[in-house]
Design an enzyme around this catalytic site. Structure first.
Site, PDB file in Angstrom:
ATOM      1  CB  SER A  89      51.518  10.988  59.913  1.00 49.87           C
ATOM      2  OG  SER A  89      51.193  10.721  58.379  1.00 49.87           O
ATOM      3  CG  MET A  90      54.928  11.201  65.320  1.00 53.21           C
ATOM      4  SD  MET A  90      56.719  11.354  65.303  1.00 53.21           S
ATOM      5  CE  MET A  90      57.124  11.685  67.161  1.00 53.21           C
TER       6      MET A  90
END
Length: 374
Positions: A89-90
């Protein structure tokens, strides 16, 4: 320079990682490269470590979500829809979610969705490996996450299974978090965090850009929605998406009608879509915009089971109504319009006025107060 120090600086510049953040040491101390394969995808671009290690490292230590698996690892052919099914994920979103989780020293955490193991590594760095349990439904992903974590020096409990049942043997937990979107908060998470907090991306196919943040007491979880995350959906109940040709059938058999509701009034308003999503389960939408400069658009609606579809045509200008076609046992546009009108009847509330309660009877959406179920 492509190192954790670069990622720390990027996140600090964005305001996501202030100097006093309890997660700063984890971001600095955990090498993201240990959790990523040699080939990465993000924003339609591929980064190959063997061909260009500098660009690969740049992507690793950028604030980017990095896709690490497509179509659950199966080769469905070049013509198949390329559905991302696992990722790193970011980091900005990871930090946002961890802040919402409100982890304290000594807490135990159950993480639904191991992914690459990078998020679990941050938790281990902060809490110690013995306080972290992570579970993934995909055997390959779970095994890889465990290997990645060991390479980075962490040994949390890594399990393979459907995380929506939690893991009772490790309960009670102080915190439960999900790294994928769920349309319903499983009651097992409530039972296994009896005095804790649950944070999960929440929503269905029409709108799934919210964190549900719920505190648990007396056998029920209650809280509100926040944020604007975009996560993959639970594999147990996919959120839709795909190529039109795979969902559209009986194209000549649609039943025509007209509507006074502009289809873009629905799809361009996130508050409206949030409330529509609650009332129109098992469906997803896509907005196809004309490329001829006309600003015309088609809103497509599809049921997850591929049995029903609908279209609503938008033409700019002063129009009294818009053309609709519907096919199948569900009248999807009628469902969407009815849900939109209910939202108008509530006074067009913003998403942050909504809340969620989860108890043994299921989950209940409410407006302004848990006593006002909608």
């Amino acid at each position: 320079m492509s190192t954790p120090a670069r990622l720390v600086q990027i996140l600090a510049n964005k305001g996501s990682l202030p100097p006093d953040s309890p997660w700063r040491d984890a971001v600095q101390g955990v090498l993201r490269e240990h959790f990523l394969p040699d080939t990465l995808e993000t924003d339609g671009r591929t980064y190959d470590r063997t061909k260009n290690p500098e660009k690969w490292a740049w992507a690793v230590y950028a604030d980017l979500p990095l896709v690490t698996q497509i179509n659950e690892g199966a080769d469905l052919g070049e013509d198949a829809y390329q559905r991302p099914t696992s990722s790193s994920s970011m980091p900005t979103i990871m930090l946002e979610m961890l802040e919402l989780l409100d982890v304290r020293d000594g807490h135990t955490v159950f993480e639904a969705g191991a992914g690459t193991g990078y998020n679990a590594a941050w938790l281990c760095h902060r809490l110690g490996s013995g306080h972290v349990t992570t579970m993934d439904i995909d055997p390959h992903i779970a095994e890889q996450a465990e290997d990645n974590l060991a390479r980075a020096g962490f040994t949390p409990r890594v399990l393979c299974g459907n995380a929506e049942g939690g893991w009772p043997k490790g309960a009670p937990y102080d915190r439960v978090m999900a790294t994928y979107t769920v349309p319903e908060i499983p009651y097992a998470w409530v039972e296994q965090a009896p005095r804790g907090r649950i944070v999960a991306p929440w929503g269905g196919g029409m709108f799934h850009y919210s964190f549900a943040v719920l505190d648990v007491a007396d056998g029920r979880a209650c809280g509100r929605f926040t944020g604007n995350p975009a996560f993959m959906h639970t594999r147990s109940r996919p959120g839709g998406g795909g190529r039109l040709k795979d969902f559209l059938h009986h194209a000549d058999d649609g039943q025509p009608s007209r509507t006074a509701l502009s289809p873009l009034d629905v799809t361009s308003d996130y508050d409206a879509l949030f409330y529509v999503d609650v009332s129109v389960p098992g469906a997803w939408h896509f907005v196809g915009k004309a490329r001829d400069g006309s600003d015309e658009a088609t809103v497509w609606l599809f049921s997850h089971d591929k049995s029903s579809w609908a279209t609503a045509e938008y033409v700019p200008g002063d129009h009294a109504d818009y053309e609709v076609e519907q096919y199948g046992p569900r009248r999807l546009w009628d469902e969407v319009e009815a849900a939109y009108r209910r939202w108008e009847g509530y006074g067009r509330p913003a998403r942050d006025r909504a809340g969620l309660t989860v108890d043994r009877a299921g989950q209940h959406l409410w407006l302004d107060s848990p006593d006002n179920i909608i």
